[in-house]
Design a protein around this motif. Structure first.
Motif, PDB file in Angstrom:
ATOM      1  N   ASN A   1      37.411  40.202  56.119  1.00  0.00           N
ATOM      2  CA  ASN A   1      36.225  40.071  55.273  1.00  0.00           C
ATOM      3  C   ASN A   1      36.613  39.838  53.819  1.00  0.00           C
ATOM      4  OD1 ASN A   1      34.628  40.788  57.551  1.00  0.00           O
ATOM      5  ND2 ASN A   1      34.912  42.952  57.106  1.00  0.00           N
ATOM      6  N   ALA A   2      36.456  38.619  53.353  1.00  0.00           N
ATOM      7  CA  ALA A   2      36.664  38.287  51.943  1.00  0.00           C
ATOM      8  C   ALA A   2      36.087  36.900  51.704  1.00  0.00           C
ATOM      9  CB  ALA A   2      38.145  38.322  51.569  1.00  0.00           C
ATOM     10  N   GLY A   3      35.436  36.722  50.563  1.00  0.00           N
ATOM     11  CA  GLY A   3      34.854  35.421  50.254  1.00  0.00           C
ATOM     12  C   GLY A   3      35.901  34.383  49.922  1.00  0.00           C
ATOM     13  N   ALA A   4      36.835  34.732  49.035  1.00  0.00           N
ATOM     14  CA  ALA A   4      37.933  33.845  48.660  1.00  0.00           C
ATOM     15  C   ALA A   4      39.188  34.690  48.553  1.00  0.00           C
ATOM     16  CB  ALA A   4      37.643  33.149  47.336  1.00  0.00           C
ATOM     17  N   ILE A   5      40.303  34.180  49.079  1.00  0.00           N
ATOM     18  CA  ILE A   5      41.563  34.920  49.118  1.00  0.00           C
ATOM     19  C   ILE A   5      42.585  34.179  48.258  1.00  0.00           C
ATOM     20  CG2 ILE A   5      43.382  35.840  50.596  1.00  0.00           C
ATOM     21  CD1 ILE A   5      41.348  35.735  52.919  1.00  0.00           C
ATOM     22  N   PHE A   6      43.183  34.884  47.317  1.00  0.00           N
ATOM     23  CA  PHE A   6      44.171  34.334  46.390  1.00  0.00           C
ATOM     24  C   PHE A   6      45.510  34.990  46.696  1.00  0.00           C
ATOM     25  CE2 PHE A   6      40.012  34.124  44.590  1.00  0.00           C
ATOM     26  CZ  PHE A   6      39.954  32.988  43.802  1.00  0.00           C
ATOM     27  N   LEU A   7      46.524  34.182  46.953  1.00  0.00           N
ATOM     28  CA  LEU A   7      47.808  34.699  47.406  1.00  0.00           C
ATOM     29  C   LEU A   7      48.885  34.550  46.344  1.00  0.00           C
ATOM     30  CD1 LEU A   7      47.803  33.167  51.014  1.00  0.00           C
ATOM     31  CD2 LEU A   7      47.065  35.460  50.333  1.00  0.00           C
ATOM     32  N   GLY A   8      49.578  35.638  46.050  1.00  0.00           N
ATOM     33  CA  GLY A   8      50.740  35.582  45.181  1.00  0.00           C
ATOM     34  C   GLY A   8      50.424  35.770  43.705  1.00  0.00           C
ATOM     35  N   PRO A   9      51.444  35.984  42.893  1.00  0.00           N
ATOM     36  CA  PRO A   9      51.252  36.346  41.485  1.00  0.00           C
ATOM     37  C   PRO A   9      50.711  35.236  40.606  1.00  0.00           C
ATOM     38  CG  PRO A   9      53.585  36.002  41.959  1.00  0.00           C
ATOM     39  CD  PRO A   9      52.871  35.982  43.273  1.00  0.00           C
ATOM     40  N   TYR A  10      50.787  33.996  41.051  1.00  0.00           N
ATOM     41  CA  TYR A  10      50.336  32.894  40.207  1.00  0.00           C
ATOM     42  C   TYR A  10      48.942  32.375  40.605  1.00  0.00           C
ATOM     43  CZ  TYR A  10      55.233  33.193  39.052  1.00  0.00           C
ATOM     44  OH  TYR A  10      56.459  33.668  38.676  1.00  0.00           O
ATOM     45  N   SER A  11      48.381  32.957  41.647  1.00  0.00           N
ATOM     46  CA  SER A  11      47.043  32.536  42.102  1.00  0.00           C
ATOM     47  C   SER A  11      45.983  33.438  41.479  1.00  0.00           C
ATOM     48  CB  SER A  11      46.968  32.586  43.637  1.00  0.00           C
ATOM     49  OG  SER A  11      47.971  31.780  44.203  1.00  0.00           O
ATOM     50  N   SER A  12      45.973  33.477  40.171  1.00  0.00           N
ATOM     51  CA  SER A  12      44.993  34.289  39.455  1.00  0.00           C
ATOM     52  C   SER A  12      43.582  33.811  39.775  1.00  0.00           C
ATOM     53  CB  SER A  12      45.260  34.191  37.953  1.00  0.00           C
ATOM     54  OG  SER A  12      44.286  34.897  37.216  1.00  0.00           O
ATOM     55  N   GLU A  13      42.644  34.729  39.840  1.00  0.00           N
ATOM     56  CA  GLU A  13      41.273  34.392  40.231  1.00  0.00           C
ATOM     57  C   GLU A  13      40.671  33.250  39.409  1.00  0.00           C
ATOM     58  OE1 GLU A  13      37.019  34.383  40.259  1.00  0.00           O
ATOM     59  OE2 GLU A  13      38.289  34.970  38.573  1.00  0.00           O
TER      60      GLU A  13
ATOM     61  N   PRO B   1      35.197  41.964  49.796  1.00  0.00           N
ATOM     62  CA  PRO B   1      34.983  41.538  48.405  1.00  0.00           C
ATOM     63  C   PRO B   1      34.680  40.055  48.254  1.00  0.00           C
ATOM     64  CG  PRO B   1      37.319  41.739  48.844  1.00  0.00           C
ATOM     65  CD  PRO B   1      36.613  42.247  50.072  1.00  0.00           C
ATOM     66  N   GLU B   2      34.049  39.744  47.147  1.00  0.00           N
ATOM     67  CA  GLU B   2      33.827  38.355  46.762  1.00  0.00           C
ATOM     68  C   GLU B   2      35.176  37.661  46.548  1.00  0.00           C
ATOM     69  OE1 GLU B   2      31.489  35.904  43.197  1.00  0.00           O
ATOM     70  OE2 GLU B   2      32.077  37.996  42.903  1.00  0.00           O
ATOM     71  N   HIS B   3      35.998  38.218  45.650  1.00  0.00           N
ATOM     72  CA  HIS B   3      37.334  37.682  45.385  1.00  0.00           C
ATOM     73  C   HIS B   3      38.375  38.713  45.818  1.00  0.00           C
ATOM     74  CE1 HIS B   3      34.685  36.051  42.111  1.00  0.00           C
ATOM     75  NE2 HIS B   3      35.210  34.914  42.545  1.00  0.00           N
ATOM     76  N   LEU B   4      39.387  38.274  46.546  1.00  0.00           N
ATOM     77  CA  LEU B   4      40.496  39.143  46.932  1.00  0.00           C
ATOM     78  C   LEU B   4      41.801  38.499  46.504  1.00  0.00           C
ATOM     79  CD1 LEU B   4      41.852  41.521  48.452  1.00  0.00           C
ATOM     80  CD2 LEU B   4      41.794  40.068  50.508  1.00  0.00           C
ATOM     81  N   GLU B   5      42.571  39.206  45.703  1.00  0.00           N
ATOM     82  CA  GLU B   5      43.936  38.780  45.399  1.00  0.00           C
ATOM     83  C   GLU B   5      44.906  39.645  46.190  1.00  0.00           C
ATOM     84  OE1 GLU B   5      43.291  37.385  40.730  1.00  0.00           O
ATOM     85  OE2 GLU B   5      44.900  38.781  41.258  1.00  0.00           O
ATOM     86  N   ILE B   6      45.878  39.007  46.830  1.00  0.00           N
ATOM     87  CA  ILE B   6      46.935  39.730  47.537  1.00  0.00           C
ATOM     88  C   ILE B   6      48.237  39.473  46.791  1.00  0.00           C
ATOM     89  CG2 ILE B   6      48.151  40.076  49.712  1.00  0.00           C
ATOM     90  CD1 ILE B   6      45.747  38.992  51.174  1.00  0.00           C
ATOM     91  N   VAL B   7      48.740  40.499  46.149  1.00  0.00           N
ATOM     92  CA  VAL B   7      49.953  40.376  45.338  1.00  0.00           C
ATOM     93  C   VAL B   7      50.978  41.355  45.899  1.00  0.00           C
ATOM     94  CG1 VAL B   7      50.875  40.270  42.999  1.00  0.00           C
ATOM     95  CG2 VAL B   7      48.432  39.915  43.377  1.00  0.00           C
TER      96      VAL B   7
END
Length: 435
Positions: A340-352, A321-327
């Protein structure tokens, strides 16, 4: 929002290369601007944008840039400056330097890194104006050292009044003063081939509609381009620790971009899946861009229930994916498994949207699964590299026979003789280039 299992989910990775009619129209526009220059540029601008341009009105003036500040809120100026600072700080760490390596035999090998001379940034209008994209394109180019950065944007991004003032303020804050009020395929052609009033560039970057994307593909080779971007996409990988309201809001933050945007939740939790589905519907009803977001969710959205978190990771890597959130309980611990991910956002406060606007990493990210082999825009996109070879006499005497062997095995006798003549003269002491 439909709920499916991983085996039921059908991966849709359709790169939109347009209809035959759209491609034909773009080729006509590009050829027209290439042949006729400003006359074609003005004609197409009037036809598609309803704005009549002339030689004196195509370029945005310094007066207009200053006037734009009177039309925007001070809070916006403060926010755009804060975002710009963060983006500069992040991208400054990406800058690379030329290097040289002196070999024991006296040869010097190296790499010379130079910035591109002139870059064109396309800023779209249409469904929304994106001042943040101005910063994301311009600042990495500035850090790379590009001396000439030019911006083009449709002449009515702000409605009949002209260019959206927020775009102009963002451009001014980023330090762009060369701005032309042109858009669409005709603007791409002007940047690629140049006209009497718009000098050509070396690279074109920035998102746009299908006609802009097709035009960028058409001119590639005459100039470089960043990519042919597809619709925005987000995947949220979550377990039962995730807050359903947060997940739903983040899915809709991408769905509201475009009817073809993709928003997916991947989770081993059926409970979370049910809660998020209900929450998406509840939040949709209050979303200003509800028709766009609903069309996106219905056509390209899904909640994928997996048998385990490990299966979910496999789905994510397949989606790229373009944006990946891992919650999840331990989002950092799962990062190493994401290939494979364009940008990885970690945790509940790292909203896209934190990445879209503020954190610093670039928000121009590969789409349509191309994160399998490509990366977000960065400083490297605005440089070029030259190899440096200074070969010593000692090195040529030592390695000349091997070079000739390879050349002759490829049937290139002229290559071999270019080495051979030097070796023969050195052996006879006939050279005047002693060291």
């Amino acid at each position: 929002m439909k709920i499916v299992t991983a085996s039921e989910f059908e991966l849709r990775r359709d790169v939109d290369y347009g209809t035959p009619e759209q491609n034909a129209a773009v080729r006509e526009i590009v050829a027209g601007v290439k042949k006729e220059g400003d006359a074609a540029l003005f004609r197409y601008t009037e036809r598609f944008d309803g704005v009549r341009l002339d030689a004196g009105g195509i370029r945005v003036t310094e007066v207009e840039l200053k006037a734009a500040y009177e039309e925007v809120e001070p809070s916006f100026v403060k926010a755009i400056r804060g975002a710009a600072d963060n983006i500069r700080t992040f991208h400054a760490r990406q800058k690379r330097n030329s290097w040289m390596d002196l070999q024991p035999d006296g040869s010097v090998l190296g790499q010379i890194i130079r910035p591109l001379q002139r870059v064109g940034v396309y800023v779209p209008g249409g469904k929304a104006a994106y001042p943040s994209s101005v910063l994301m394109n311009v600042i990495p180019a500035q850090i790379a050292g590009v001396p000439e950065i030019v911006m083009v944007t449709p002449p009515a991004t702000g409605g009949r009044e002209g260019i959206d003032p927020y775009i102009l303020v963002a451009a001014a804050e980023a330090g762009v003063s060369e701005i032309y009020r042109i858009g669409g395929a005709q603007a791409i052609a002007a940047l690629a081939y140049g006209t009497e009033l718009v000098p050509p560039v070396d690279k074109i970057c920035g998102p746009g509609n299908i006609y802009v994307a097709l035009a960028k593909r058409e001119v590639y080779g005459a100039v470089d381009i960043d990519s042919i971007a597809g619709p925005s996409e987000i995947v949220v990988l979550a377990d039962d620790t995730a807050e359903p309201a947060y997940v739903a809001a983040d899915l809709l933050s991408q769905a509201e971009h475009d009817e073809m945007a993709s928003a997916l939740l991947v989770t081993p939790s059926q409970r979370l899946a049910d809660q998020v589905a209900a929450e998406v519907e509840r939040q949709l009803a209050a979303l200003p861009r509800e028709p766009i977001a609903r069309a996106s969710v219905e056509a390209y959205g899904a909640i994928i229930v997996t048998g385990s978190l490990e299966e979910g990771i496999a789905v994510v890597n397949r989606l790229a994916p373009e944006h990946l959130e891992i919650v999840t309980r331990d989002p950092m611990g799962l990062t190493g498994a994401i290939r494979n991910a364009g940008a990885i956002f970690l945790g509940p406060y790292s909203s896209e949207p934190v990445g879209d606007y503020w954190a610093g990493p670039n928000h121009i990210i590969p789409t349509n699964g191309t994160a399998r082999f490509s990366s977000p825009v960065d400083v490297d996109d605005f440089i070029k590299k030259s190899s440096l070879i200074y070969y010593s006499r000692e090195a040529l005497l030592q390695n000349g026979a091997a070079i000739m062997e390879l050349a002759r095995r490829e049937g290139l006798e002229g290559h071999a003789r270019a080495i051979e003549i030097r070796l023969e003269r050195e052996a006879k002491g006939e050279t005047s280039h002693g060291e």
